[in-house]
Design an enzyme around this catalytic site. Structure first.
Site, PDB file in Angstrom:
ATOM      1  N   ASP A  58       2.919  -3.011  25.673  1.00 52.40           N
ATOM      2  CA  ASP A  58       2.333  -1.809  26.254  1.00 52.40           C
ATOM      3  C   ASP A  58       3.083  -0.580  25.750  1.00 52.40           C
ATOM      4  O   ASP A  58       4.302  -0.600  25.618  1.00 52.40           O
ATOM      5  CB  ASP A  58       2.401  -1.891  27.786  1.00 52.40           C
ATOM      6  CG  ASP A  58       1.535  -0.834  28.422  1.00 52.40           C
ATOM      7  OD1 ASP A  58       1.868   0.355  28.286  1.00 52.40           O
ATOM      8  OD2 ASP A  58       0.518  -1.188  29.033  1.00 52.40           O
ATOM      9  N   ASP A  82       5.027   3.207  -5.408  1.00 53.84           N
ATOM     10  CA  ASP A  82       5.336   1.780  -5.406  1.00 53.84           C
ATOM     11  C   ASP A  82       6.644   1.560  -6.148  1.00 53.84           C
ATOM     12  O   ASP A  82       6.763   1.898  -7.331  1.00 53.84           O
ATOM     13  CB  ASP A  82       4.202   0.992  -6.079  1.00 53.84           C
ATOM     14  CG  ASP A  82       4.423  -0.506  -5.996  1.00 53.84           C
ATOM     15  OD1 ASP A  82       5.253  -0.940  -5.170  1.00 53.84           O
ATOM     16  OD2 ASP A  82       3.765  -1.243  -6.757  1.00 53.84           O
TER      17      ASP A  82
END
Length: 969
Positions: free
Chosen positions: A682, A431
């Site tokens: 798609d 982080d």
């Protein structure tokens, strides 16, 4: 990312969007331009000398055929004086003048001096069995002696190889089993001194094919590779053993005599042991020969396939040989010229694939590293530096750690760290928006189940809790007692400890206690050095995603909290003996990535094209699985607009950069235009023709721009669908999260306060490739790793002001290298052979001059009662040390006593005196005064024993029972 730190500027963070975690998922030597020496030229001198033998023999009284020229190699590039030779006319005519004869004698003496020997002429040679011929053809007209054949067989100039006082063997003869081969130019000199024998063409000739095959190829730096050193060791041992075996052949009469019963035992032992030693030597020779051929085949396999020896080079040969080869290059056959032309054509011909615009991969496929597009094979060395376990070049003072995870399956990326002594593994999320390093510890009742077990602080020998009184190390609140177990046997509830509380933007929170211990990045097999860190967090409470996530803790790499509490990277940056630069980089791919501390990875960057142009949405972009040839042809792609783009850091609370806006095909995001939202497409649709790249601009003085491609802000979902990684965080500040980091190498330069971005081909690491931790039962199945073998190095934090010990060596993963294992195996074999030899020598019994003795019983025992007077007399004889269990006299006398006892049972009035070896019929009473007297019934039932009966085979009058001395000699 820490909560409550939002401002007007944007900052970089590894925090993801609101999506929660779902189910987890030989340096090639330079080739010479001159033709290789032909074997025909080497044997030409031999054939010519053999053809002139009748002429030389006819004029033996006046002269002899000249020896070949001897070049003394004293150093690289030094030309020495050559011995004078006879002219070609004198050789062809077969006659020489007195001056020529004198030159010939001088030539031989000069050649002998080059060889380090003492030349003896024909009149001084006498009947010596060793030849002193220095020519290639064996001009003495005498068959080769045993010493010359021994040299030809062994290949090593050993003192054991010569029976005479002369040290120069015959290098080559017609009856030699091995024909001479051309000695390679630039190779070390042969064994006889520092000289070599040359042929008529001036090329040095080697007496052995084995010496040529075993000649190693040296490194240009002068350091031989380990495999070459091993080959030299095998050659030396084999040569020594060959010499010993042939030395045994020189003395067949002494070592091959049959056992003679009239010889002394020591001579028989020497004869038997010598034969056993010969058999062991032959077996050892066979073993070492097999090992040598096995090791040499792998070392010289590529050399055997090449028609030109790889170490033939004019630059590496002596000056005399180099100039001679250059002068006589025109006399080489036409076939060699054609071969040379073909080889030069092959070197000048472009590589296959370059003609079609393709390049080959320069990194191994198993390393997980793909060569950057835009780089050609000619731009990169074919033989690169050694690589580490991650497939990247080894660099000093640079630490690397694998990153695991993905945007879809985990919504974060994590790495492994090793904490404590012995080390325990913990998985922590990387982080850039926070500065805390923390994970759950054993005893936490409000923590979830993670990949690795919770850390047991009581097992660490280097850990200690941080007390609230230590103001230089405690920057948080104080606890009044927790249920956690203590370090070093004590409980934390006994004293007030330093405590931390951390919340994150997605709603998760953690709480725990600080402790100090040693921490190392990555797995054990990477051998990154551990450092002392005084701000390691131990969870006592977890909420929300921290409970359900697979990774155990958090690893914040932002700026220090409050500019006082340093992060783990700050501690590493504070010591120059660990890292050179205060820089780290993060490279994230679809699955996994790489964290580099102390620099970045240039080999992963994507090189820019030769010409830059404006962005085009039709341009192709490198995606996973795309060939290098397709990537190289992208000369108009904005993906290659810049190799590295830097922007300044405007705040040190987090990595805040001046983001001015995002533009998509001329439309600026955030100006009322609808964003993409959670659009689904798609998987078979061409993304490059539907979703355009996003141009990210930074508001610094350089107006830096970075392109954000659909492969970065779109991530794959189940069912063949994709989702975008853009979301409204409901605050005024923007966050460049994981989707922006993807397929980029992000550089954080802490020295110059800037952040860099560069397109890169980041490696991928999956969870099933994760090695097991130090404990064999930890983590998923994978390759086992070894724990630390020595205590880790204690490195104080910068605020301590203490010195740092330098040149600290880390424990190796393997105790021995493969080369050392070969040597150890050879030593074990030699030790076994020596042990077998010693056993065989000790098992040979020395024969005795007397008759055979009766074999000892399997379990000898005293044939009388324990407290009887016979036992006392028997023990008295043994007490003097004259008789022992293994003594033949003791065995013989015990056997006779048993036979007497079987014939006539032992009674109280008959005793056996061991010292005098006789029976007596009365008790002297001087051994055991408290012996029990047999009863009257026993005396009546026991028959009397008479030693003077003529029928008794063991009568006291038999003198043969007393003839053997106690020593058995």
């Amino acid at each position: 990312m820490e909560a409550g730190a939002m401002g007007g500027s944007s900052f970089l963070s590894f925090s993801s969007g609101p999506s929660a975690e779902t189910s987890p998922s030989s340096l090639s030597p330079p080739t010479s331009s001159s033709p290789s020496p032909s074997p025909q030229l080497v044997s030409d001198s031999v054939e010519s000398l053999h053809a002139k033998r009748p002429l030389a023999q006819s004029s033996r009284s006046s002269s002899r055929t000249a020896a070949s020229t001897c070049f003394c190699w004293q150093g690289e590039g030094q030309e020495n004086e050559a011995a004078p030779t006879i002219s070609q006319e004198e050789r062809r005519g077969g006659s020489m003048t007195a001056a020529s004869a004198g030159h010939l004698e001088t030539a031989r003496e000069e050649a002998a001096r080059c060889l380090g020997c003492s030349y003896t002429g024909e009149e001084r040679r006498g009947a010596s069995s060793a030849t002193s011929v220095l020519s290639l053809g064996g001009e003495r007209g005498r068959p080769p002696s045993r010493s010359s054949s021994l040299w030809t067989f062994s290949g090593l100039l050993s003192p054991l190889a010569f029976r005479s006082r002369r040290c120069c063997p015959q290098f080559s003869s017609s009856s030699s089993p091995l024909s001479p081969l051309p000695h390679p130019r630039g190779a070390p000199a042969s064994a006889c001194g520092s000289a070599v024998i040359t042929d008529r063409a001036g090329r040095p000739a080697s007496p052995l094919s084995f010496s040529r095959l075993a000649s190693p190829v040296s490194d240009p730096s002068g350091v031989c590779p380990p495999r070459v050193v091993a080959a030299r060791v095998w050659r030396l041992l084999s040569s020594v053993l060959f010499s010993l075996v042939n030395c045994a052949r020189l003395f067949p009469r002494r070592l091959s005599r049959r056992p003679d019963p009239l010889r002394k035992p020591r001579a028989q032992v020497w004869s038997a042991s010598s034969r056993s030693l010969q058999a062991l030597l032959l077996a050892t020779v066979a073993l070492f020969a097999a090992c040598s051929s096995l090791h040499g085949s792998s070392l010289l396999g590529a050399q055997a396939a090449s028609p030109t020896p790889p170490f033939l080079s004019l630059s590496s040969s002596p000056r005399s040989l180099a100039s001679d080869s250059a002068k006589k290059g025109s006399n080489a056959p036409e076939q060699s010229r054609e071969q040379r032309g073909e080889r030069e054509g092959e070197r000048q011909r472009p590589d296959k694939g370059e003609e079609n615009g393709e390049t080959e991969e320069t990194f191994p496929a198993a390393s997980g590293v793909v060569p950057a597009p835009g780089l050609k094979v000619a731009d990169l060395p074919r033989t690169g530096p050694p690589v580490d376990l991650l497939g990247l070049p080894i660099r000093k003072k640079v630490f690397r750690a694998r990153l695991y995870g993905s945007m879809f399956s985990y919504a974060y990326y994590f790495l492994d760290i090793l904490v404590g002594t012995p080390p325990q593994r913990a998985s922590v999320i990387l982080d850039t928006g926070s500065s805390l390093l923390a994970f759950p510890c054993a005893g936490c009742s409000e923590c979830g189940q993670h990949l690795d077990p919770a850390m047991d602080t009581s097992r660490s020998a280097t850990g200690e809790w941080i007390d609230c009184k230590e103001q230089e190390r405690c920057f948080g609140s104080c606890s009044g007692g927790t249920p956690l177990g203590g370090l070093g046997g004590g409980g934390v509830s006994s004293m007030r400890r330093c405590m931390y509380t951390q919340t994150y933007s997605e709603g998760s929170a953690i709480r725990g206690i600080y402790f100090s211990d040693v921490v190392a990045l990555g797995e054990v097999e990477q051998k990154n050095p551990p450092v002392r860190y005084d701000f390691v967090g131990c969870h006592t409470q977890e909420t929300n995603l921290f409970v359900t996530q697979k990774a155990a803790g958090i690893f914040g790499i932002s700026f220090p909290k409050g500019h006082r509490q340093p992060t783990l990277l700050d501690v590493m940056f504070g010591h120059t003996n660990l890292v050179d630069k205060k820089m780290f980089s993060v490279c994230i791919s679809e699955d996994g990535g790489l964290l580099t501390v102390g620099g970045y990875e240039p080999t992963l960057l994507v090189a820019p094209p030769e010409s830059e142009s404006t962005p085009a949405t039709e341009a192709l972009r490198p995606v996973a699985g795309e060939s290098a040839s397709r990537r190289i042809s992208e000369k108009t792609s904005p993906h290659h607009a810049a190799l590295l783009t830097w922007t300044s850091i405007i705040s040190h609370s987090t990595y805040r950069v001046p983001l001015s806006g995002m533009e998509v095909e001329g439309l600026v995001l955030g100006s009322g235009v609808d964003d993409f939202g959670n659009t689904m497409v798609d998987s078979g649709t061409d993304l490059s023709s539907i979703f355009p790249p996003i141009k990210v601009s930074f508001g610094d003085e350089k107006n830096s721009q970075v392109w954000w491609w659909p492969e970065g802000y779109l991530y794959r979902r189940t069912g063949g669908y994709f989702c975008d990684g853009l979301d409204d965080n409901k605050v005024s500040a923007s966050v460049l999260g994981l989707s922006f980091f993807k397929n980029k190498q992000v550089l954080f330069d802490r020295e110059q306060d800037r952040v860099g971005f560069a397109a890169a081909k980041c490696p991928s690491f999956f969870l099933d490739q994760r090695p097991r931790g130090p404990d064999s039962g930890d983590g998923p199945k994978g390759r086992p790793t070894a724990p630390f073998t020595v205590p880790p190095l204690r490195v104080p934090v910068p605020m301590d002001g203490g010195g740092v010990p330098g040149d600290a060596k880390q424990p190796e993963g393997l105790p021995l290298s493969p080369q050392q294992l070969w040597v150890a195996a050879a030593l074990v074999v030699v030790a076994i052979l020596i042990a077998v030899t010693v056993i065989l020598l000790h098992t040979i019994k020395r024969p005795s001059r007397s008759s055979a003795v009766v074999p000892a019983p399997s379990a000898p025992r005293l044939p009388f009662a324990q407290n009887s007077k016979s036992a006392g007399r028997f023990a008295r004889g043994l007490g003097h040390g004259a008789l022992g269990v293994g003594n033949p006299v003791y065995v013989q006398r015990t056997q006779r006593y048993r036979e007497v006892q079987e014939a006539q049972p032992h009674t109280a009035d008959a005793y056996y005196d061991v010292e005098e070896d006789r029976f007596t019929g009365e008790d002297d009473g001087d051994f055991f005064g408290d012996d029990s007297v047999p009863s009257a019934e026993e005396q009546e039932t026991a028959p009397s024993l008479s030693l003077r009966e003529e029928s008794s085979p063991f009568s006291a009058s038999q003198s043969t029972l007393l003839d053997l001395p106690l020593g058995g000699e």
